[in-house]
Scaffold this motif. Structure first.
Motif, PDB file in Angstrom:
ATOM      1  N   THR A   1       0.860  -1.181   0.000  1.00 24.05           N
ATOM      2  CA  THR A   1       0.000   0.000   0.000  1.00 24.05           C
ATOM      3  C   THR A   1       0.899   1.235   0.000  1.00 24.05           C
ATOM      4  O   THR A   1       1.838   1.314   0.799  1.00 24.05           O
ATOM      5  N   TRP A   2       0.597   2.186  -0.852  1.00 22.47           N
ATOM      6  CA  TRP A   2       1.447   3.361  -0.981  1.00 22.47           C
ATOM      7  C   TRP A   2       1.276   4.342   0.158  1.00 22.47           C
ATOM      8  O   TRP A   2       0.160   4.665   0.555  1.00 22.47           O
ATOM      9  N   LEU A   3       2.383   4.815   0.663  1.00 23.65           N
ATOM     10  CA  LEU A   3       2.459   6.030   1.459  1.00 23.65           C
ATOM     11  C   LEU A   3       3.008   7.063   0.485  1.00 23.65           C
ATOM     12  O   LEU A   3       4.163   6.968   0.063  1.00 23.65           O
ATOM     13  N   ASN A   4       2.177   7.996   0.051  1.00 23.46           N
ATOM     14  CA  ASN A   4       2.542   9.009  -0.953  1.00 23.46           C
ATOM     15  C   ASN A   4       2.873   8.366  -2.308  1.00 23.46           C
ATOM     16  O   ASN A   4       4.051   8.267  -2.677  1.00 23.46           O
TER      17      ASN A   4
ATOM     18  N   HIS B   1       8.032   8.681  -1.279  1.00 24.49           N
ATOM     19  CA  HIS B   1       7.254   7.549  -1.798  1.00 24.49           C
ATOM     20  C   HIS B   1       7.698   6.264  -1.101  1.00 24.49           C
ATOM     21  O   HIS B   1       8.892   5.995  -0.996  1.00 24.49           O
TER      22      HIS B   1
ATOM     23  N   TRP C   1       8.447   1.742   8.730  1.00 23.24           N
ATOM     24  CA  TRP C   1       7.556   2.815   9.159  1.00 23.24           C
ATOM     25  C   TRP C   1       6.686   2.354  10.316  1.00 23.24           C
ATOM     26  O   TRP C   1       5.900   1.410  10.178  1.00 23.24           O
TER      27      TRP C   1
ATOM     28  N   ASP D   1       5.348   5.141  12.570  1.00 22.32           N
ATOM     29  CA  ASP D   1       4.455   6.296  12.425  1.00 22.32           C
ATOM     30  C   ASP D   1       5.326   7.495  12.047  1.00 22.32           C
ATOM     31  O   ASP D   1       6.529   7.337  11.811  1.00 22.32           O
ATOM     32  N   GLU D   2       4.747   8.684  12.000  1.00 24.74           N
ATOM     33  CA  GLU D   2       5.495   9.857  11.530  1.00 24.74           C
ATOM     34  C   GLU D   2       6.649  10.251  12.444  1.00 24.74           C
ATOM     35  O   GLU D   2       7.539  10.986  12.020  1.00 24.74           O
TER      36      GLU D   2
END
Length: 194
Positions: free
Chosen positions: A12-15, A51, A83, A85-86
């Motif tokens: 699943t894409w993050l950006n 990306h 990843w 979280d941010e």
């Protein structure tokens, strides 16, 4: 070691990038200018615009991927992103900085840090991330075998992992990823040449 091949279509894409070609065994995409993962340290800004095609991973694992690109612009980069979280993540692979391609790692636990070493002269690079109960261990495959890049204090409950690329200041970078696989933590996760 018992490896399981991961199909890129499972991610699943993050950006997501504007252009991508995805098949089970190959991922290619163009990197958008102005993309990055960084948090606070030295520069003062926070960015999570890079990306990354991410998949759920178990709490303990080893994962490898092969990738390549023509890294010629300042801070162009590609490799793995782990990843949580941010405010908690690791990225590592190749980064073009100071006029040279480097083996680079950024470990972020609230704020980012950055380390680099000379990169081998290769068109494609294989990297490995191993997560043990107490650490994340980063390796790159060079001519002499696996080279340790980093042993980081990094633990989590759940995370996602996958190929990532960024181009904070330039445009035109295209990257290709292949042979993404995951397996159990090896008996000796630090020195893996033997």
């Amino acid at each position: 070691m018992n490896w399981t091949q991961l199909g890129f279509e499972q991610g699943t894409w993050l950006n997501p990038p504007e252009r991508q070609e995805t098949s089970p065994d190959r991922l290619a995409f163009d990197v958008t200018r102005g993309t990055d993962f960084w948090r606070q340290t030295h520069y003062g800004f926070t960015r999570a615009s890079g990306h990354a095609l991410l998949m759920d991973v178990p709490r303990l694992f080893a994962a490898e991927i092969t990738f390549g690109g023509a890294f010629t612009g300042k801070y162009e980069q590609a490799g793995f992103l782990l990843w949580v979280d941010e405010s908690q993540w690791i990225k590592f692979g190749i980064e073009f900085a100071d006029g040279l391609p480097n083996l680079a790692a950024v470990v972020t636990r609230g704020a980012s840090d950055w380390s680099m070493a000379p990169a081998p002269d290769v068109d494609r690079l294989r990297i490995r991330l191993t997560v043990t109960p107490t650490a994340a261990i980063l390796h790159a495959k060079v001519a002499q075998g696996w080279q340790i890049l980093r042993v980081a204090d990094f633990t989590f409950d759940t995370a996602r992992l996958g190929p990532m690329a960024c181009a904070p200041e330039t445009g035109g970078l295209s990257v290709v990823f292949e042979d993404f696989r995951i397996g159990p933590v090896p008996e000796e996760p630090l020195y893996i040449n033997g």
